[in-house]
Design an enzyme around this catalytic site. Structure first.
Site, PDB file in Angstrom:
ATOM      1  N   SER A 124     -11.127  -1.895  -0.696  1.00  0.00           N
ATOM      2  CA  SER A 124      -9.913  -2.093   0.103  1.00  0.00           C
ATOM      3  C   SER A 124     -10.243  -2.513   1.704  1.00  0.00           C
ATOM      4  CB  SER A 124      -8.785  -1.088  -0.239  1.00  0.00           C
ATOM      5  OG  SER A 124      -9.470   0.194   0.355  1.00  0.00           O
ATOM      6  N   ASP A 163       1.080  -1.331   0.073  1.00  0.00           N
ATOM      7  CA  ASP A 163       0.200  -0.095  -0.068  1.00  0.00           C
ATOM      8  C   ASP A 163       0.838   1.112   0.197  1.00  0.00           C
ATOM      9  OD1 ASP A 163      -2.295   1.670   0.626  1.00  0.00           O
ATOM     10  OD2 ASP A 163      -3.294  -0.011   1.153  1.00  0.00           O
ATOM     11  N   HIS A 205      -3.694   5.860   3.523  1.00  0.00           N
ATOM     12  CA  HIS A 205      -4.343   4.297   2.929  1.00  0.00           C
ATOM     13  C   HIS A 205      -3.777   3.335   3.492  1.00  0.00           C
ATOM     14  CE1 HIS A 205      -6.239   1.292   0.230  1.00  0.00           C
ATOM     15  NE2 HIS A 205      -7.369   2.255   0.334  1.00  0.00           N
TER      16      HIS A 205
END
Length: 482
Positions: A366, A174, A209
């Site tokens: 996600s 990520d 994120h």
């Protein structure tokens, strides 16, 4: 597109020896600039080349790559050896043609862009000291965890955690992870920075994120596997995008170096990419399972077939789509036969990268995939050595059936479940002093501030050049994330 239809279209293109090199789109033009290495010549671009008949050995791949570049031209950038034998290289159009004719080449794939598969909340908030995520002087477990430990609605206000997976390694591919966040402190290592091609260092996150998804996998209060070790594999940048070249590096590093038992949480999605699909297939074959977001629709928010997106289309993926509080599939969440499970994915409380005690929300596939990665880690703690295919089947058996409203055509109507009837006594969540957690009504208090068989080409009209007597196969795309 179904798995069978996708496979038929690929095989048809391969048998015809189709070769497609589309015009550059904006995303591809941007992909010609390496963030680590500066601008490339205007008439060239970055490609990932797959080698044939080369041992999975670093020195063997390095030697083969140098020889190929010496013979056919280009500027060598990186080599890959564990999950794929190949390299990245800067090539002109004329040099691409030379590579395609070379019998040592299996495929030539133009660099492309992938994007995070979730949306962070606009206003991070700071939890009151001693209260963790919630308000009112007590820890409030996120609604997603509460949903995953019971069969039916309404939510009962409690979460019985499964095995916290203290001996399992969760690799988060990520934007990085904020290692000092209270949700994860003491359990995060900076495993690999794929953007700068460097192992170790400091675990940081300039986007947020990655910290969010890591906390859903293994957060102390927000995660399913609250004691798992987190390995940050940074492959997406501060803008939430990542390049194929870097993602291939990330998967290759994990395949070569991951400590086991291990599960990988992929936080991105984008257009089909066979070279990445092949890598993921090999990583799973070597005993490392992974979860993949199904993706969040097209550019207009309309769901598409998850079999038309990487990494969700790969047959070895635990591909996850997302639901809201009423068990309805999110309007933009992708569907289709490649969707293996659903999990909560709307407004899920997560750790924020802005500070060690800050939280925010994450929505999208996600978020759902990260929670399933936590469920997978918990299962692996009890059943180490479980192959990826068996792990997929085990989570499907545990799932709650036929509860997702509007799952989409051909999607498996299975809602991820980690509750106490999984064959073991429930574990109390970390920090909960041996009791299950109560769940507050407010998730975010306001505060200032493919499926593709291994070896097949992409479904975008690109086939095997070898069928027409050429040495390699071109794999070119527009670079749009999903």
């Amino acid at each position: 597109m179904t798995k069978n239809a996708l496979l038929r279209s690929v095989l048809t293109a391969a048998s015809a020896g189709a070769l497609l090199l589309p015009l550059l789109g904006p995303a591809q033009a941007a992909g010609a600039v390496d963030r680590a290495g500066g601008a490339e010549p205007a008439d060239s671009a970055v490609y990932v080349v797959q080698l044939l008949r080369t041992d999975a050995d670093q020195q063997a791949v390095d030697k083969a790559a140098r020889q190929l570049v010496a013979d056919d031209g280009g500027q060598l950038r990186r080599t890959y050896y564990a999950a794929l034998q190949g390299f990245s290289v800067t090539l002109t159009d004329a040099q691409v043609g030379a590579y395609l004719k070379d019998t040592r080449v299996g495929s030539v794939t133009r660099d492309r862009t992938y994007r995070t598969a979730g949306r962070l909340g606009a206003r991070p908030y700071r939890a009151a000291p001693g209260t963790g995520v919630g308000a009112g002087g007590r820890w409030a477990a996120p609604w997603g965890l509460d949903r995953m430990d019971q069969r039916d609605l309404p939510l009962d206000g409690r979460f019985s955690a499964p095995n916290p997976a203290a001996g399992v390694h969760a690799y988060v591919v990520d934007t990085g992870v904020r290692a000092d966040h209270e949700e994860l402190r003491g359990r995060v290592t900076a495993a690999y920075d794929a953007i700068n091609d460097r192992a170790g260092g400091l675990a940081t996150d300039c986007n947020g994120h990655g910290t969010a998804t890591a906390s859903l996998v293994a957060g102390k209060h927000t995660g399913v596997a609250s004691a798992a070790r987190v390995g940050s594999v940074r492959a997406l940048g501060c803008d939430g995008t990542g390049r194929l070249e870097h993602l291939v590096s990330a998967v290759d590093w994990i395949t070569a170096h991951a400590a086991k038992p291990a599960v990988v949480s992929l936080g991105f999605s984008g257009e089909p990419g066979s070279v990445l699909d092949l890598q993921l297939y090999e990583m799973a074959a070597q005993g490392i399972a992974y979860t993949a977001p199904a993706g969040n629709g097209d550019g207009n928010g309309r769901p598409i077939d998850a079999c038309d997106a990487t990494p969700g289309r790969q047959t070895t993926a635990l591909t996850v789509s997302a639901t809201d509080r009423s068990d309805r599939r999110l309007a933009s969440a992708n569907t289709g036969s490649c969707v293996h499970l659903f999990a909560p994915g709307s407004g899920i409380p997560v750790a924020s990268s802005v500070g060690d005690r800050y939280y925010t929300q994450l929505s999208g596939t996600s978020a759902a995939a990260a929670q399933v990665a936590g469920a997978a880690a918990s299962y692996l703690a009890d059943h180490p050595g479980t192959p990826a295919e068996e792990l997929d089947a085990a989570l499907a058996r545990r799932a709650t059936k036929d509860h997702v409203c509007d799952p989409g055509e051909e999607s498996k109507n299975l809602l991820a479940y980690v509750g106490p009837d999984t064959g073991r006594a429930p574990y109390a969540a970390a920090g909960a002093s041996g009791v299950t957690a109560e769940v507050g009504e407010t998730d975010a208090p306001s505060a200032p501030g493919v499926s593709s068989a291994p070896g097949v080409s992409d479904a975008a009209g690109v086939g095997s050049a070898r069928a027409a007597g050429r040495g390699g196969a071109a794999d070119a795309g527009a670079g749009a994330g999903r």
